[in-house]
Motif scaffolding. Sequence first.
Motif, short mmCIF file in Angstrom:
data_model
loop_
_atom_site.label_atom_id
_atom_site.label_comp_id
_atom_site.label_asym_id
_atom_site.label_seq_id
_atom_site.Cartn_x
_atom_site.Cartn_y
_atom_site.Cartn_z
N PRO A 282 0.83 -1.21 0.00
CA PRO A 282 0.00 0.00 0.00
C PRO A 282 0.86 1.26 0.00
CG PRO A 282 0.08 -0.93 2.19
CD PRO A 282 0.88 -1.86 1.32
N LEU A 283 1.52 1.53 -1.12
CA LEU A 283 2.43 2.67 -1.22
C LEU A 283 1.66 3.96 -1.43
CD1 LEU A 283 5.20 1.12 -3.53
CD2 LEU A 283 5.11 1.15 -1.03
N LEU A 284 2.36 5.07 -1.19
CA LEU A 284 1.82 6.40 -1.45
C LEU A 284 2.73 7.11 -2.44
CD1 LEU A 284 1.01 7.52 2.22
CD2 LEU A 284 -0.63 6.71 0.50
N ALA A 285 2.13 7.91 -3.33
CA ALA A 285 2.94 8.75 -4.22
C ALA A 285 3.52 9.90 -3.39
CB ALA A 285 2.06 9.29 -5.35
N ALA A 286 4.43 10.66 -4.00
CA ALA A 286 5.08 11.75 -3.28
C ALA A 286 4.08 12.79 -2.78
CB ALA A 286 6.13 12.40 -4.19
N ASP A 287 2.96 12.95 -3.47
CA ASP A 287 1.95 13.92 -3.04
C ASP A 287 0.93 13.32 -2.07
OD1 ASP A 287 0.48 12.27 -4.66
OD2 ASP A 287 -0.16 13.82 -6.06
N GLY A 288 1.14 12.08 -1.65
CA GLY A 288 0.25 11.44 -0.68
C GLY A 288 -0.88 10.63 -1.29
N THR A 289 -0.97 10.62 -2.61
CA THR A 289 -2.02 9.85 -3.28
C THR A 289 -1.77 8.36 -3.11
OG1 THR A 289 -2.19 11.59 -4.95
CG2 THR A 289 -3.19 9.46 -5.47
N PRO A 290 -2.80 7.58 -2.72
CA PRO A 290 -2.61 6.13 -2.63
C PRO A 290 -2.14 5.53 -3.96
CG PRO A 290 -4.65 6.78 -1.57
CD PRO A 290 -4.13 8.01 -2.28
N CYS A 291 -1.16 4.69 -3.88
CA CYS A 291 -0.57 4.12 -5.10
C CYS A 291 -0.23 2.65 -4.84
CB CYS A 291 0.68 4.91 -5.47
SG CYS A 291 1.38 4.51 -7.06
N PRO A 292 -1.25 1.81 -4.61
CA PRO A 292 -0.99 0.40 -4.27
C PRO A 292 -0.20 -0.31 -5.36
CG PRO A 292 -3.30 0.73 -4.86
CD PRO A 292 -2.69 2.10 -4.77
N PRO A 353 14.18 9.00 -4.09
CA PRO A 353 13.42 10.23 -3.82
C PRO A 353 12.21 10.39 -4.73
CG PRO A 353 15.79 10.67 -3.92
CD PRO A 353 15.59 9.27 -4.40
N GLU A 354 12.33 9.99 -6.03
CA GLU A 354 11.23 10.20 -6.95
C GLU A 354 10.00 9.38 -6.56
OE1 GLU A 354 13.93 8.57 -7.61
OE2 GLU A 354 13.38 6.61 -8.45
N ALA A 355 10.20 8.28 -5.83
CA ALA A 355 9.09 7.44 -5.38
C ALA A 355 8.78 7.68 -3.90
CB ALA A 355 9.41 5.97 -5.61
N SER A 356 9.44 8.68 -3.30
CA SER A 356 9.28 8.98 -1.88
C SER A 356 9.48 7.71 -1.05
CB SER A 356 7.88 9.56 -1.60
OG SER A 356 7.84 10.16 -0.32
N GLN A 357 10.50 6.95 -1.41
CA GLN A 357 10.71 5.63 -0.80
C GLN A 357 12.13 5.49 -0.25
OE1 GLN A 357 8.99 2.17 -2.81
NE2 GLN A 357 10.98 1.19 -2.71
N ALA A 358 12.23 4.95 0.95
CA ALA A 358 13.52 4.63 1.56
C ALA A 358 13.50 3.17 1.96
CB ALA A 358 13.77 5.53 2.77
N LEU A 359 14.59 2.48 1.64
CA LEU A 359 14.70 1.05 1.94
C LEU A 359 15.81 0.84 2.95
CD1 LEU A 359 14.16 -1.98 1.41
CD2 LEU A 359 15.78 -1.81 -0.51
N LEU A 360 15.49 0.19 4.07
CA LEU A 360 16.48 -0.14 5.09
C LEU A 360 16.92 -1.59 4.91
CD1 LEU A 360 14.78 1.47 8.22
CD2 LEU A 360 16.43 2.50 6.66
#
Length: 433
Positions: A282-292, A353-360
């Motif tokens: 259940p990911l979110l786009a950079a603007d907060g839009t749901p992007c499953p 950054p373009e996907a507003s995603q960080a992976l640990l």
Amino acid sequence: MTNQRTITLRLHADTAWIRMVQGVAEQCGTVFGLDHGKTLRLIMAVEEILVYLADLTPQAPLELNLTPGASHVDTTFSFAARDADLWAMNITACGADCTEENIQAMGLLLAARMSDGLDVRRDGANVILRLRLDRSYPDLETRQSERFAPRGEVLFQPALDPSRIKEACALATALYPEAAVPQAFRTPGKVVDQILGGELSGAMALDQGGNVCGFMTWSPRSATSVSFCGPYVFTSKRTAVARGLTEHLVGAVARTPVSAILSQLPTEDLPREDVELLGTLPLLAADGTPCPMPIWYRGMREDNGLAVWTHPELEGFLRTAYEQLFLMRDIHAVSHQGEQVAGRSVFATSFQPEASQALLIPMLDGADASGTLHGHVQLLLSEGYRNILVHLDLAHGWQAALAPALLKNGFQPRVLLPHAGQADVLVLQHAGS
């Protein structure tokens, strides 16, 4: 094989070498095709890292490599470090409440902000810190497009023609939602360089008139798996073209060691009868839009089974996943049983950054794992990252044993990825991001 154009420096972790390293970075940036702005960022980033390493491992031997890729320049620092020194690899250790003790981590954070990608991996006692600067490419001009009727029979072949690759990127961008199209498609010259440079593979559908009817790309995810984007179909005969592209991908990897095909950015045209759904992030786009983001899987050969590790708190999730996929796994439970855990935990961070995603990615277990994860989450949230993920490679019992710390900090198991690491990889997502 070592890239014959790699420039290598062997030096010691000492700030006295800053000007020399800056000079080499400037020359390599220019010769390897970075523009002036990207070259300046490379110079500043290598300076920050050298200062950081001089503080972390003073006078320790370093090897610095600058290597041109098809669409980028890779800079790697290789060095040996004790477990006790690795704590500063927690790139988020220096957050809003930065203390004198962890201020050295700021150098990594600054380098990450100046680069297009920074990751850290550990191989025994050796640590490799990799910095990536992408070449600059012109953006795609926005255009409108409609699906068309193909002229005659549609044939499928490797995507090798630069003009058709660029046309395919433009059509995919015009006809599919932004979240289903790789960021690189918006700079088609980069995709051409990646394919012709061997970093990316592609399949193309062409009709008898030479029109581009469809496109699909894939790249290695691990030693035994690949991940794909697409299929992207530009004609009114969507089902047949999508199937042809998918079959081309399967045929291309069939005679390789690849055991699993996994989706990265699937489209609605993907033939569902040929794949299995692993789950949906259940990911979110950079603007907060749901992007499953659904993740699909196809096994490529008989799976003879693997041994994997799990903590009891995740065992139920894993057993259910393996039963649904009919995969044979010897599941071994692991947990702390009173033994002392020395040192401090370390998590490498990879940014998109373009996907507003960080992976640990866990690098080292430690008694402070829960607190370290808390610090990472707080800083990543303050930096605006909406999707915080953790990958646990189930080949390693110590990674599986991190489950209580992850669950305590709001992470939830989402998807099991067969063969995505040394063994299977469990993806957990921070529920509050």
